[in-house]
Design a protein around this motif. Structure first.
Motif, mmCIF file in Angstrom:
data_model
loop_
_atom_site.group_PDB
_atom_site.id
_atom_site.type_symbol
_atom_site.label_atom_id
_atom_site.label_comp_id
_atom_site.label_asym_id
_atom_site.label_seq_id
_atom_site.Cartn_x
_atom_site.Cartn_y
_atom_site.Cartn_z
ATOM 1 N N GLU A 112 1.133 -0.804 -0.051
ATOM 2 C CA GLU A 112 0.277 -0.251 0.028
ATOM 3 C C GLU A 112 0.971 1.071 -0.222
ATOM 4 O O GLU A 112 0.353 2.473 -0.809
ATOM 5 C CB GLU A 112 -0.764 0.249 1.015
ATOM 6 C CG GLU A 112 -1.482 -1.530 1.080
ATOM 7 C CD GLU A 112 -3.302 -0.793 1.484
ATOM 8 O OE1 GLU A 112 -3.494 0.335 1.972
ATOM 9 O OE2 GLU A 112 -4.655 -1.528 1.262
ATOM 10 N N TYR A 114 3.503 2.051 -1.476
ATOM 11 C CA TYR A 114 4.475 2.015 -2.572
ATOM 12 C C TYR A 114 3.356 2.838 -3.717
ATOM 13 O O TYR A 114 4.007 3.999 -4.521
ATOM 14 C CB TYR A 114 4.027 0.676 -4.021
ATOM 15 C CG TYR A 114 5.861 -0.151 -3.576
ATOM 16 C CD1 TYR A 114 6.532 0.521 -3.682
ATOM 17 C CD2 TYR A 114 5.094 -1.120 -2.796
ATOM 18 C CE1 TYR A 114 8.029 0.194 -3.149
ATOM 19 C CE2 TYR A 114 6.624 -2.106 -1.803
ATOM 20 C CZ TYR A 114 7.918 -1.401 -2.429
ATOM 21 O OH TYR A 114 9.116 -1.865 -2.350
ATOM 22 N N ALA A 115 1.793 2.895 -3.174
ATOM 23 C CA ALA A 115 0.915 3.452 -3.880
ATOM 24 C C ALA A 115 0.524 4.694 -3.019
ATOM 25 O O ALA A 115 0.876 6.130 -3.974
ATOM 26 C CB ALA A 115 -0.603 3.180 -3.476
ATOM 27 N N ALA A 117 3.317 6.564 -1.412
ATOM 28 C CA ALA A 117 4.521 7.476 -1.939
ATOM 29 C C ALA A 117 5.046 7.993 -2.968
ATOM 30 O O ALA A 117 5.394 8.956 -3.270
ATOM 31 C CB ALA A 117 6.040 5.961 -2.275
ATOM 32 N N ARG A 118 3.691 7.856 -3.830
ATOM 33 C CA ARG A 118 4.171 9.000 -5.400
ATOM 34 C C ARG A 118 3.609 10.348 -4.444
ATOM 35 O O ARG A 118 3.638 11.189 -4.918
ATOM 36 C CB ARG A 118 2.941 8.409 -6.306
ATOM 37 C CG ARG A 118 4.154 8.192 -7.415
ATOM 38 C CD ARG A 118 2.945 7.684 -8.499
ATOM 39 N NE ARG A 118 2.440 6.737 -8.392
ATOM 40 C CZ ARG A 118 2.453 5.470 -9.435
ATOM 41 N NH1 ARG A 118 2.800 5.219 -9.819
ATOM 42 N NH2 ARG A 118 1.904 4.747 -9.560
ATOM 43 N N GLN A 119 2.732 10.662 -3.386
ATOM 44 C CA GLN A 119 2.487 11.570 -3.367
ATOM 45 C C GLN A 119 3.311 12.344 -1.459
ATOM 46 O O GLN A 119 2.919 12.754 -1.044
ATOM 47 C CB GLN A 119 1.130 11.821 -2.255
ATOM 48 C CG GLN A 119 -0.128 11.693 -3.283
ATOM 49 C CD GLN A 119 -0.082 10.893 -4.630
ATOM 50 O OE1 GLN A 119 0.067 9.707 -4.383
ATOM 51 N NE2 GLN A 119 -0.158 11.065 -6.151
ATOM 52 N N LYS A 124 8.350 7.875 0.040
ATOM 53 C CA LYS A 124 9.498 7.909 -0.880
ATOM 54 C C LYS A 124 10.629 7.255 -1.227
ATOM 55 O O LYS A 124 10.836 6.286 -1.648
ATOM 56 C CB LYS A 124 9.151 8.755 -2.395
ATOM 57 C CG LYS A 124 9.308 8.187 -4.151
ATOM 58 C CD LYS A 124 9.112 9.589 -4.677
ATOM 59 C CE LYS A 124 10.031 9.243 -5.945
ATOM 60 N NZ LYS A 124 9.540 9.965 -7.049
ATOM 61 N N LEU A 127 11.263 4.482 1.242
ATOM 62 C CA LEU A 127 10.986 3.069 0.696
ATOM 63 C C LEU A 127 11.757 3.060 -0.627
ATOM 64 O O LEU A 127 12.753 1.698 -0.997
ATOM 65 C CB LEU A 127 9.263 3.350 -0.163
ATOM 66 C CG LEU A 127 7.966 2.711 0.527
ATOM 67 C CD1 LEU A 127 6.867 2.654 -0.497
ATOM 68 C CD2 LEU A 127 8.320 1.268 0.480
#
Lengths: 202, 202, 202, 202
Positions: A112, A114-115, A117-119, A124, A127
């Motif tokens: 979860e 990973y999703a 982390a973009r925000q 990020k 990870l």
DNA sequence: TATGAATGAGCCTTCATTCAT
DNA sequence: AATGAATGAAGGCTCATTCAT
């Protein structure tokens, strides 16, 4: 220096309770689970969660760190069991898959993340580092032994751990939505091994 | 819902604007992006978004469907280009990877959905079906041609698409956090091909 | 002057459809029912409702007027049937009660309006006038005939209609929440008659 | 929910403030008054209202319960004053009327609730129970004493409280729209008494 | 005449966070 | 160390109303 009575100790205990509860709740209800849910699961008040952790994100980072340690420990334990290098690698891969197949909370939370982390730049980075470390570990601990045995990689050896971890995590996220049946499982694992070994030439 | 005859062209246009905006915004800011953000991006009011879609979830489902179509079309276009079966498969895989490497919004949204699906039964089912369809397509369109050429699979052939898609999606989520460098890319693709072909024996 | 073809007529029809639908929907789902629900029930578009009526409140006022007429007509019909003055009064009361017991939409809407009137000056005035008219009607049409027969009221005769209508509407709103059983009904009606006649002395 | 021991006094106070404000605001602006209005009236934030009550409906239920208690207490206090049974009944009725004439918030809210109850099963049940209890109380506390005095009811005695409460609530809702003038009031009350006593024979 | 499209204000609710105790 | 209380921002959604066609 040492905690006089139970004061300090109590705090560490509570903190751990929060951490454990957070792992469970995040895995169960997603990262959007409320602080209240975590507090309930920990048997503490919502205020306590913020007493131990600056923010929900802070808590999440600690959960991540904790989860990584746990996973790493388990995989290493599998690898450290007796056997030939190939057997050891095989055991480690089997464990990595088992954690994913069984929906271990650590893995769920990490996928979860990973999703998310973009925000979240901090997440990020965290990870990313964890991922690099995991790859490095596989490289040094696992692959070097294969190379030492005389197996020569067919591609730049650095991409091998990347491929392996990607395949495993990819299987994990797909498995959550369209589960691997027990009948498929054996073939699947064999497939992973075949492809993995195909990256080396005898 | 649908305009009966010629209909007010504006409506279909606006609806599409919302859909496009949603894809972009969801990909950019995550699925937790607010309806307001989407409305802004679409140049419409928040109310309009709800005029075209019953709820945010409804919108999300349509975005998913749309994204799947887009991706499928692109991959198929690559596969349908001229060449030998192996070249066609290679081209399709290259496209699948390119979409992931470039962070195509369709792929981003879909990988985020894998996380969300665990909390959303409808979405889970929708994603599951999409995944099965994608695997079936790879099996029928891509692998059969290889088998027809005389290549025999080393494992149950059904797990091949699973492994391939898993590897690709796994690479995608890792790539978002720890990017594949251009230097690595060539080796990585070769690795994918090697492993893929390793699942067959000449 | 006369509508040329169907144009004008059509409009009146649609308007009436809206009015009828509004009565039904307001009675069924409360005054907070949406304009959309009414439009649906009328088989017209939401825009049409606003084409025929300036606003929801405007529509409500017309529904009220319509409902009053309907109720008044029914009660008067009952009163105008054959019989002695006392029988006629009894018949009118029986009808008034029947409408309430059966949850006639006109009555439901009117009782809901009493609540709403406190927040809506126009509605308050409209309801007030309607109420005064109803009382006046009872007074002139019903009670005068009793007085003419020689029955003399024990209290200022103006309060008699007030008491009667109050009792009936009170029974109606309670009935909606704690229904009068068929077993009770006979006694209840006898009670109403007894108390009503008690206001006069032979 | 409830503070365990001494508790933070502030909480109980605030909760009561919300309750009081809600009663006032609901009575003044109708049940559709917003939570914001209530929060403002209570001098608290909107969030605080939801801290103390799960939802607006929950708040409404508590307001209802509170209002019932208040009304019941006042009526009973009037009844418990000294005097003969008939005087006591008369005093209770006078109080019931006075509350309605003066537009006591408790009564206003309750009459509005009768309208809302049709759309809200929970509220319907709650109001139904409250109504049955009120009738039972009148029956046991008030009427039994009259029967004990030798007055015999002309109709099934159970319908007497129903008629009485209906008349009072009917007067209340009409009074809001077409007020009883002070000149009428005396006659009106006499009318109520006359009719009430007419249900008994000496 | 009639309507599909679009809007914007407002509502209830959730929730991370702060703070006095 | 721990928490109950309180907050304010934000979110999804509903809905009466307007308007071009």
């Amino acid at each position: 220096m040492k905690p006089r009575r139970s004061g300090y100790k109590k705090s560490a205990e509570s903190r751990q309770q929060v951490l454990d509860a957070a792992l469970t709740v995040f895995a169960e209800h997603g990262l959007s689970a409320s602080v209240q849910e975590i507090a309930d699961a920990a048997g503490l008040s919502k205020g306590s969660v913020h007493y131990h952790f600056d923010s929900k994100d802070d808590l999440l980072e600690h959960v991540l760190a904790h989860a990584c340690e746990t996973v790493e420990a388990r995989v290493r334990a599998a690898f450290d069991a007796e056997g030939t290098p190939v057997e050891k690698v095989r055991a480690a891969v089997a464990t990595m898959w088992a954690l994913r197949r069984d929906g271990a909370p650590e893995i769920r939370v990490m996928t979860e993340l990973y999703a998310q982390a973009r925000q979240n730049a901090r997440m990020k980075q965290a990870l990313g580092e964890q991922l690099r470390r995991a790859r490095a570990q596989i490289l040094e601990v696992g692959l070097q032994s294969l190379v030492a045995m005389g197996l020569r990689p067919r591609v730049a050896i650095e991409v091998v751990p990347r491929l392996l971890l990607a395949a495993l995590d990819g299987l994990a996220i797909h498995h959550a939505v369209d589960p691997v049946t027990p009948a498929e499982e054996e073939d699947l694992l064999r497939g992973v091994e075949v492809t993995f070994l195909a990256l080396f030439e005898p």
